[in-house]
Design an enzyme around this catalytic site. Sequence first.
Site, mmCIF file in Angstrom:
data_model
loop_
_atom_site.group_PDB
_atom_site.id
_atom_site.type_symbol
_atom_site.label_atom_id
_atom_site.label_comp_id
_atom_site.label_asym_id
_atom_site.label_seq_id
_atom_site.Cartn_x
_atom_site.Cartn_y
_atom_site.Cartn_z
ATOM 1 N N ASN A 90 91.624 -36.350 -22.900
ATOM 2 C CA ASN A 90 91.612 -36.772 -21.497
ATOM 3 C C ASN A 90 92.300 -38.118 -21.266
ATOM 4 O OD1 ASN A 90 90.371 -37.074 -18.663
ATOM 5 N ND2 ASN A 90 89.510 -38.807 -19.812
ATOM 6 N N TYR A 154 105.658 -39.228 -15.915
ATOM 7 C CA TYR A 154 104.288 -38.683 -15.900
ATOM 8 C C TYR A 154 104.319 -37.172 -15.667
ATOM 9 C CZ TYR A 154 99.311 -38.569 -14.422
ATOM 10 O OH TYR A 154 97.969 -38.307 -14.298
ATOM 11 N N LYS A 158 102.897 -34.332 -18.205
ATOM 12 C CA LYS A 158 101.795 -33.435 -17.821
ATOM 13 C C LYS A 158 102.242 -31.971 -17.814
ATOM 14 C CE LYS A 158 98.531 -36.508 -17.248
ATOM 15 N NZ LYS A 158 97.376 -36.553 -18.163
ATOM 16 N N ILE A 187 92.101 -38.284 -7.834
ATOM 17 C CA ILE A 187 90.694 -38.536 -8.133
ATOM 18 C C ILE A 187 90.454 -40.039 -8.076
ATOM 19 C CG2 ILE A 187 88.826 -38.188 -9.819
ATOM 20 C CD1 ILE A 187 90.066 -35.547 -8.749
ATOM 21 N N THR A 189 89.639 -43.054 -9.344
ATOM 22 C CA THR A 189 89.392 -43.724 -10.637
ATOM 23 C C THR A 189 90.252 -44.987 -10.686
ATOM 24 O OG1 THR A 189 91.247 -42.720 -11.831
ATOM 25 C CG2 THR A 189 89.202 -41.436 -11.761
HETATM 26 N N1 LIG Z 1 92.805 -40.126 -11.256
HETATM 27 C C1 LIG Z 1 93.659 -39.187 -10.868
HETATM 28 O O1 LIG Z 1 94.021 -39.084 -9.679
HETATM 29 C C2 LIG Z 1 94.198 -38.196 -11.873
HETATM 30 C C3 LIG Z 1 94.826 -37.053 -11.394
HETATM 31 C C4 LIG Z 1 95.330 -36.126 -12.294
HETATM 32 C C5 LIG Z 1 95.193 -36.358 -13.649
HETATM 33 N N2 LIG Z 1 94.581 -37.490 -14.100
HETATM 34 C C6 LIG Z 1 94.453 -37.670 -15.550
HETATM 35 O O2 LIG Z 1 93.077 -37.791 -15.853
HETATM 36 C C7 LIG Z 1 92.947 -38.472 -17.099
HETATM 37 C C8 LIG Z 1 91.881 -39.545 -16.956
HETATM 38 O O3 LIG Z 1 92.350 -40.517 -16.042
HETATM 39 P P1 LIG Z 1 91.412 -41.310 -15.028
HETATM 40 O O4 LIG Z 1 91.959 -41.103 -13.693
HETATM 41 O O5 LIG Z 1 89.985 -41.029 -15.319
HETATM 42 O O6 LIG Z 1 91.813 -42.810 -15.421
HETATM 43 P P2 LIG Z 1 90.997 -44.052 -15.999
HETATM 44 O O7 LIG Z 1 91.995 -45.143 -16.111
HETATM 45 O O8 LIG Z 1 89.762 -44.273 -15.227
HETATM 46 O O9 LIG Z 1 90.573 -43.548 -17.460
HETATM 47 C C9 LIG Z 1 91.513 -43.385 -18.482
HETATM 48 C C10 LIG Z 1 90.889 -43.868 -19.774
HETATM 49 O O10 LIG Z 1 91.827 -43.621 -20.835
HETATM 50 C C11 LIG Z 1 91.844 -44.746 -21.696
HETATM 51 N N3 LIG Z 1 93.115 -44.830 -22.380
HETATM 52 C C12 LIG Z 1 94.343 -45.094 -21.836
HETATM 53 N N4 LIG Z 1 95.262 -45.106 -22.803
HETATM 54 C C13 LIG Z 1 94.626 -44.813 -23.958
HETATM 55 C C14 LIG Z 1 95.053 -44.673 -25.304
HETATM 56 N N5 LIG Z 1 96.341 -44.841 -25.653
HETATM 57 N N6 LIG Z 1 94.141 -44.350 -26.236
HETATM 58 C C15 LIG Z 1 92.842 -44.206 -25.905
HETATM 59 N N7 LIG Z 1 92.366 -44.343 -24.660
HETATM 60 C C16 LIG Z 1 93.274 -44.643 -23.704
HETATM 61 C C17 LIG Z 1 91.617 -45.947 -20.777
HETATM 62 O O11 LIG Z 1 91.146 -47.069 -21.511
HETATM 63 C C18 LIG Z 1 90.600 -45.377 -19.781
HETATM 64 O O12 LIG Z 1 89.278 -45.620 -20.232
HETATM 65 C C19 LIG Z 1 94.329 -38.970 -17.448
HETATM 66 O O13 LIG Z 1 94.914 -38.108 -18.392
HETATM 67 C C20 LIG Z 1 95.077 -38.909 -16.136
HETATM 68 O O14 LIG Z 1 96.470 -38.783 -16.321
HETATM 69 C C21 LIG Z 1 94.077 -38.409 -13.241
#
Ligand SMILES: NC(=O)c1ccc[n+]([C@@H]2O[C@H](COP(=O)([O-])OP(=O)(O)OC[C@H]3O[C@@H](n4cnc5c(N)ncnc54)[C@H](O)[C@@H]3O)[C@@H](O)[C@H]2O)c1
Length: 262
Positions: A90, A154, A158, A187, A189
């Site tokens: 994730n 990105y 993805k 989302i 975050t």
């Molecule tokens: N928030 C959105 O709108 C959204 C939409 C689609 C997809 N996503 C995807 O959801 C996933 C989670 O994102 P989120 O929105 O919860 O973001 P977030 O920033 O709240 O959480 C991401 C977490 O990943 C950790 N991280 C980042 N790089 C890392 C690495 N190299 N090694 C280990 N940990 C690492 C960060 O420290 C953080 O705790 C991601 O893959 C993101 O691309 C998010």
Amino acid sequence: MGKLDKKIALITGGGSGIGRATSLLFAAEGARVVVADWAEDHARAVVAEIAAHGGEAIAIKVDVSKGADAERMVIETVKHFGRLDILYNNAGIGFARPLHMMTEEEWDRVVDVDLKGVFLGCKYALPELMKHGGVILSTASVAGLEGIRRMGHYCAAKAGVILLTKSMAMDYAEYGIRVNCVCPGGISTPLAETGYDKLTPEKLERAKNATAAMHLLNRVGQPEEIARVALFLCSDDASFVTGQAVVADGGWTAGHRFGSSR
Ligand SMILES: NC(=O)c1ccc[n+]([C@@H]2O[C@H](COP(=O)([O-])OP(=O)(O)OC[C@H]3O[C@@H](n4cnc5c(N)ncnc54)[C@H](O)[C@@H]3O)[C@@H](O)[C@H]2O)c1
């Protein structure tokens, strides 16, 4: 009885956002959870939250883009809990940058974390999962299904996660391993709200409204709404689901809103 009783789940990026919500939900459903995150203090805080609710979890500091770290997170999981049943790739990063202004290092970092990180997690988890079957889930995105302006790096990463998922599902079904990914829309975050703190109140309001309007439901999602999809996909409720990119996007990708005010 929980939906994940006796399961050992390794969740990368478990310290924040979607990963945090999923770690808490999986633990509440009976899983013992490994919260793997680059931000070790955040991972530890999630472990403390799980413990406060009577669950069991450990934190591991990891950079998912590094093979040695990915290998170590699987070794430590098995050393501590004796096995691995669920890998949830994730962890992810992203930021807007027009391609002609993007440095090679910026491209590499996003692809290394968001796509190579999924490969590395799977590479080291698969030998464990192949012993008894299991589940792999990854977080892709609507950005892997549609283009998004200034997010070429990105989107490419993805989209790669989605076809890596389908390809792995074909290779490992015979070992009793289901492989899926979830494609969230916007989302709420820290990742999605990067840069919000630099906006004036008016611009912030406009940015939030514009993001909400991308979704038919006219709002962004909450991390818990993706965690519940992750729970479905990682539990036996989804026992006949593999090789799928499951979209949870509030209607973002349903169609073009031609002739509509939104
Ligand atoms: N928030 C959105 O709108 C959204 C939409 C689609 C997809 N996503 C995807 O959801 C996933 C989670 O994102 P989120 O929105 O919860 O973001 P977030 O920033 O709240 O959480 C991401 C977490 O990943 C950790 N991280 C980042 N790089 C890392 C690495 N190299 N090694 C280990 N940990 C690492 C960060 O420290 C953080 O705790 C991601 O893959 C993101 O691309 C998010």
